[in-house]
Design a protein around this motif. Structure first.
Motif, PDB file in Angstrom:
ATOM      1  N   LYS A  19       0.948  -1.002  -0.029  1.00  0.00           N
ATOM      2  CA  LYS A  19       0.050   0.001   0.031  1.00  0.00           C
ATOM      3  C   LYS A  19       0.748   1.178   0.149  1.00  0.00           C
ATOM      4  O   LYS A  19       1.907   1.385   0.842  1.00  0.00           O
ATOM      5  CB  LYS A  19      -0.796   0.166   1.299  1.00  0.00           C
ATOM      6  N   LYS A  21      -0.851   4.617   0.074  1.00  0.00           N
ATOM      7  CA  LYS A  21      -1.834   5.537   0.678  1.00  0.00           C
ATOM      8  C   LYS A  21      -2.802   4.735   1.743  1.00  0.00           C
ATOM      9  O   LYS A  21      -3.130   3.673   1.601  1.00  0.00           O
ATOM     10  CB  LYS A  21      -2.801   5.981  -0.460  1.00  0.00           C
ATOM     11  N   TYR A  23      -5.871   5.518   4.639  1.00  0.00           N
ATOM     12  CA  TYR A  23      -6.827   6.436   5.296  1.00  0.00           C
ATOM     13  C   TYR A  23      -6.499   6.901   6.700  1.00  0.00           C
ATOM     14  O   TYR A  23      -5.523   6.355   7.490  1.00  0.00           O
ATOM     15  CB  TYR A  23      -8.240   5.540   5.382  1.00  0.00           C
ATOM     16  N   PHE A  24      -7.350   8.099   7.230  1.00  0.00           N
ATOM     17  CA  PHE A  24      -7.066   8.596   8.485  1.00  0.00           C
ATOM     18  C   PHE A  24      -7.297   7.663   9.634  1.00  0.00           C
ATOM     19  O   PHE A  24      -6.658   7.478  10.633  1.00  0.00           O
ATOM     20  CB  PHE A  24      -7.823   9.894   8.614  1.00  0.00           C
ATOM     21  N   ASN A  25      -8.251   6.877   9.393  1.00  0.00           N
ATOM     22  CA  ASN A  25      -8.695   5.489  10.542  1.00  0.00           C
ATOM     23  C   ASN A  25      -7.470   4.837  10.398  1.00  0.00           C
ATOM     24  O   ASN A  25      -7.371   4.074  11.649  1.00  0.00           O
ATOM     25  CB  ASN A  25      -9.883   5.015   9.961  1.00  0.00           C
ATOM     26  N   ASP A  26      -6.711   4.490   9.493  1.00  0.00           N
ATOM     27  CA  ASP A  26      -5.499   3.815   9.583  1.00  0.00           C
ATOM     28  C   ASP A  26      -4.823   4.339  10.610  1.00  0.00           C
ATOM     29  O   ASP A  26      -3.969   3.403  11.394  1.00  0.00           O
ATOM     30  CB  ASP A  26      -4.733   3.271   8.228  1.00  0.00           C
ATOM     31  N   SER A  56      -5.733  13.152  -2.854  1.00  0.00           N
ATOM     32  CA  SER A  56      -7.449  13.180  -2.690  1.00  0.00           C
ATOM     33  C   SER A  56      -7.855  12.672  -4.071  1.00  0.00           C
ATOM     34  O   SER A  56      -7.342  13.028  -5.147  1.00  0.00           O
ATOM     35  CB  SER A  56      -7.834  14.554  -2.704  1.00  0.00           C
ATOM     36  N   THR A  60     -12.336  11.220  -1.433  1.00  0.00           N
ATOM     37  CA  THR A  60     -11.757  10.876  -0.104  1.00  0.00           C
ATOM     38  C   THR A  60     -10.260  11.429  -0.257  1.00  0.00           C
ATOM     39  O   THR A  60      -9.461  11.620  -1.068  1.00  0.00           O
ATOM     40  CB  THR A  60     -11.510   9.347  -0.352  1.00  0.00           C
ATOM     41  N   THR A  61      -9.863  11.804   1.148  1.00  0.00           N
ATOM     42  CA  THR A  61      -8.593  12.047   1.354  1.00  0.00           C
ATOM     43  C   THR A  61      -7.721  10.936   1.918  1.00  0.00           C
ATOM     44  O   THR A  61      -8.147  10.672   2.961  1.00  0.00           O
ATOM     45  CB  THR A  61      -8.656  13.518   1.988  1.00  0.00           C
ATOM     46  N   MET A  62      -6.560  11.078   1.595  1.00  0.00           N
ATOM     47  CA  MET A  62      -5.723   9.554   2.013  1.00  0.00           C
ATOM     48  C   MET A  62      -4.228  10.515   2.424  1.00  0.00           C
ATOM     49  O   MET A  62      -3.944  11.567   2.015  1.00  0.00           O
ATOM     50  CB  MET A  62      -5.590   8.485   1.117  1.00  0.00           C
ATOM     51  N   TYR A  63      -3.488   9.852   2.962  1.00  0.00           N
ATOM     52  CA  TYR A  63      -2.154   9.893   3.121  1.00  0.00           C
ATOM     53  C   TYR A  63      -1.248   8.983   2.481  1.00  0.00           C
ATOM     54  O   TYR A  63      -1.478   7.977   2.658  1.00  0.00           O
ATOM     55  CB  TYR A  63      -1.828  10.115   4.825  1.00  0.00           C
TER      56      TYR A  63
END
Length: 78
Positions: A19, A21, A23-26, A56, A60-63
């Motif tokens: 992976k 990218k 998600y914030f919840n990760d 983005s 959805t915005t990811m890091y």
């Protein structure tokens, strides 16, 4: 704060083979006792240091790690 940054970067690097990218919840799962706002401050600091980047899709915005992933080359992040 520095230990938390190192933990986030270590998490991203350990998953980088599969992976690029996240998600914030990760990241909130890494710190179950911390409030979401505290985790957001750590992520924001890493973005300001240019170690992480926002990505983005529009909805959805990811890091992600700076310069990592399929999108990095096409977006000039390499």
């Amino acid at each position: 704060m520095e230990a938390a940054k190192a933990e986030i970067l270590g998490f991203c690097e350990s998953k980088s083979a599969n992976k690029s990218k996240f998600y914030f919840n990760d990241f909130t799962k890494l710190f179950p006792d911390a409030k979401a706002r505290e985790v957001k401050k750590i992520l924001t600091a890493l973005i300001q240091e240019e170690k992480l980047v926002f990505w983005s899709s529009g909805s959805t915005t990811m890091y992600g790690m700076a310069g990592a992933g399929k999108q990095a080359a096409s977006e000039g992040e390499d």
